[in-house]
Write a protein that holds these residues in place. Structure first.
Motif, PDB file in Angstrom:
ATOM      1  N   TYR A   6       0.956  -0.971   0.065  1.00 58.00           N
ATOM      2  CA  TYR A   6      -0.214  -0.071   0.033  1.00 58.00           C
ATOM      3  C   TYR A   6       0.897   1.202   0.174  1.00 58.00           C
ATOM      4  CZ  TYR A   6      -3.447  -3.386   1.434  1.00 58.00           C
ATOM      5  OH  TYR A   6      -4.450  -4.337   1.430  1.00 58.00           O
ATOM      6  N   VAL A   8       1.376   5.461  -0.756  1.00 64.36           N
ATOM      7  CA  VAL A   8       0.387   6.713  -0.678  1.00 64.36           C
ATOM      8  C   VAL A   8      -0.275   7.161  -2.059  1.00 64.36           C
ATOM      9  CG1 VAL A   8       0.358   9.400  -0.185  1.00 64.36           C
ATOM     10  CG2 VAL A   8       1.529   7.706   1.130  1.00 64.36           C
ATOM     11  N   GLY A  11      -3.007   4.906  -2.688  1.00 61.21           N
ATOM     12  CA  GLY A  11      -4.349   5.560  -1.824  1.00 61.21           C
ATOM     13  C   GLY A  11      -5.220   6.653  -2.179  1.00 61.21           C
ATOM     14  N   ILE A  12      -4.329   7.716  -2.865  1.00 63.98           N
ATOM     15  CA  ILE A  12      -4.973   8.919  -3.191  1.00 63.98           C
ATOM     16  C   ILE A  12      -5.689   8.543  -4.727  1.00 63.98           C
ATOM     17  CG2 ILE A  12      -4.303  11.169  -4.585  1.00 63.98           C
ATOM     18  CD1 ILE A  12      -2.239  11.299  -2.407  1.00 63.98           C
ATOM     19  N   ASN A  15      -8.947   6.737  -3.374  1.00 63.77           N
ATOM     20  CA  ASN A  15     -10.002   7.853  -2.986  1.00 63.77           C
ATOM     21  C   ASN A  15     -10.571   8.726  -4.127  1.00 63.77           C
ATOM     22  OD1 ASN A  15     -10.312   7.862   0.021  1.00 63.77           O
ATOM     23  ND2 ASN A  15      -8.023   7.760  -0.429  1.00 63.77           N
ATOM     24  N   VAL A 280      -6.858   0.622   0.533  1.00 62.71           N
ATOM     25  CA  VAL A 280      -5.765   1.506   0.931  1.00 62.71           C
ATOM     26  C   VAL A 280      -4.788   0.866   2.111  1.00 62.71           C
ATOM     27  CG1 VAL A 280      -7.242   3.171  -0.180  1.00 62.71           C
ATOM     28  CG2 VAL A 280      -7.253   2.831   2.327  1.00 62.71           C
ATOM     29  N   LYS A 285      -4.680   8.344   7.556  1.00 65.82           N
ATOM     30  CA  LYS A 285      -4.835   9.451   6.600  1.00 65.82           C
ATOM     31  C   LYS A 285      -5.497   9.254   5.178  1.00 65.82           C
ATOM     32  CE  LYS A 285      -0.686  11.587   8.330  1.00 65.82           C
ATOM     33  NZ  LYS A 285       0.689  12.317   8.102  1.00 65.82           N
ATOM     34  N   LEU A 286      -5.262   7.651   4.752  1.00 62.26           N
ATOM     35  CA  LEU A 286      -6.056   7.297   3.516  1.00 62.26           C
ATOM     36  C   LEU A 286      -7.341   6.454   3.774  1.00 62.26           C
ATOM     37  CD1 LEU A 286      -2.577   6.080   1.844  1.00 62.26           C
ATOM     38  CD2 LEU A 286      -4.265   8.247   1.290  1.00 62.26           C
ATOM     39  N   ALA A 290     -11.344   6.988   2.545  1.00 57.24           N
ATOM     40  CA  ALA A 290     -11.618   5.737   1.744  1.00 57.24           C
ATOM     41  C   ALA A 290     -12.728   5.024   2.343  1.00 57.24           C
ATOM     42  CB  ALA A 290     -10.477   4.771   1.462  1.00 57.24           C
TER      43      ALA A 290
END
Length: 337
Positions: A6, A8, A11-12, A15, A280, A285-286, A290
């Protein structure tokens, strides 16, 4: 077996994709239903060139329901993440902790004692649901507390189940006072009916959800630490009791306010964090955005299905959510080690 990594960036991207999917299904939902409108007609309405009938369909019937669906999903998804992280238990949710029963009991108080008097419900109903959920959570933590020991997540859930049974008994007793219309309202609320699709309720729910979501996202690093365990969090300089209390109240407020005007959607608070964690990873933070977006997507999708597919009678959205979510949840259980 290669372990999923995983990042960042991943994850972005996920999202953003979830936001796009919500918008796509919102557009589909806007064009679906017994009174069909073409995408061009909907666009004309949104830019102010629609007919009176088209304006009525979009602004009075469909748009408030779509906005309510998204808000309820956002609130329940975020509340589920917080509860699962604080208790370090993937089965924790507003429903399994008995908070749903507490909120439902106070919603019933509103139906029996306040709605019949003609008092405004725009503020009273969400506040009563929050008070009910907060009292339920307070009793659970109080009965589970042992001096000098960490609170057991299993003990919390078992206490929540026991108290939920007591709330259920009180709820059954109060339903004897309901007339036919009140009984129908409670049955649809319990099934998840998205009943509060009125701009008055939405104007109260929107800042409620957005402010609490902002607070929870601001505490993402704290949740990362708490998820590692109380001792580890204390070693990292986290005031465990104070942060635990603040995040717990925020989660209860989110879930109670969301279901007060949307109906009983507590299953969303259980399944959305699992979906987000698979996508994520564990970084809050993610994970928080999500899970919130996953919850919004599930509710919007289910509501679109209820208004698009020809079903027998007026099927509440919550039933469709259960039907489409249970197979995925069983899949997660089968894959769990």
């Amino acid at each position: 077996m290669i372990k999923r990594r995983y990042t960042v960036k991943r994850g972005i991207v996920i999202n953003v994709m979830l936001m796009v999917l919500i918008l796509v299904f919102a557009v589909i939902s806007m064009n679906s239903g017994k009174m069909n409108l073409s995408p061009l007609e909907v666009l004309n309405v949104l830019v102010g060139n629609g007919t009176d009938k088209q304006n009525l369909i979009v602004f009075d019937f469909r748009l408030p329901r779509i906005v309510l669906s998204i808000l309820v999903g956002l609130g329940m998804g975020a509340a589920g993440v917080v509860m699962q992280s604080l208790l370090r238990n993937d089965m924790a949710s507003p429903g399994t902790l008995g908070i749903s029963s507490g909120s439902g009991l106070f919603v019933l108080f509103f139906v029996v004692f306040i709605a019949s008097t003609g008092k405004s419900s725009f503020i009273a109903l969400p506040l009563l649901a929050f008070v009910g959920g907060l009292l339920a959570a307070g009793l659970i933590f109080l009965l589970s507390y042992r001096r000098g020991r960490d609170i057991s997540p299993i003990g919390l859930i078992l206490t929540g189940v026991a108290l939920g049974s007591g709330y259920g008994a009180l709820t059954t007793f109060l339903t004897l006072k309901l007339d036919d219309s009140q009984m129908n309202f409670m049955l649809y609320w319990l099934a998840g009916s998205l009943w509060g699709d009125d701009w008055g309720y939405i104007s109260i729910l929107t800042p409620w959800v957005l402010i609490l979501l902002g607070y929870i996202f601001y505490k993402a690093r704290i949740l990362n630490a708490l998820h590692l365990g109380n001792q580890t969090a204390q070693g990292l300089g986290v005031s465990v009791k104070r942060q635990f209390l603040g995040l717990s109240i925020a989660a209860v407020a989110l879930s109670s306010g969301s279901v007060a005007v949307g109906g009983s959607f507590f299953f969303v608070g259980l399944i959305a964090p699992h979906m987000a964690r698979k996508l994520v990873g564990p970084d809050h933070k993610l994970l928080i955005p999500a899970a919130s977006l996953a919850g919004g997507l599930v509710v919007v999708l289910a509501d679109t299905i209820t208004r698009t597919v020809s079903l027998v009678g007026d099927v509440p959205t919550g039933i469709v959510i259960t039907v489409i979510s249970v197979p995925y949840f069983l899949y997660l259980l089968a894959k769990a080690k």
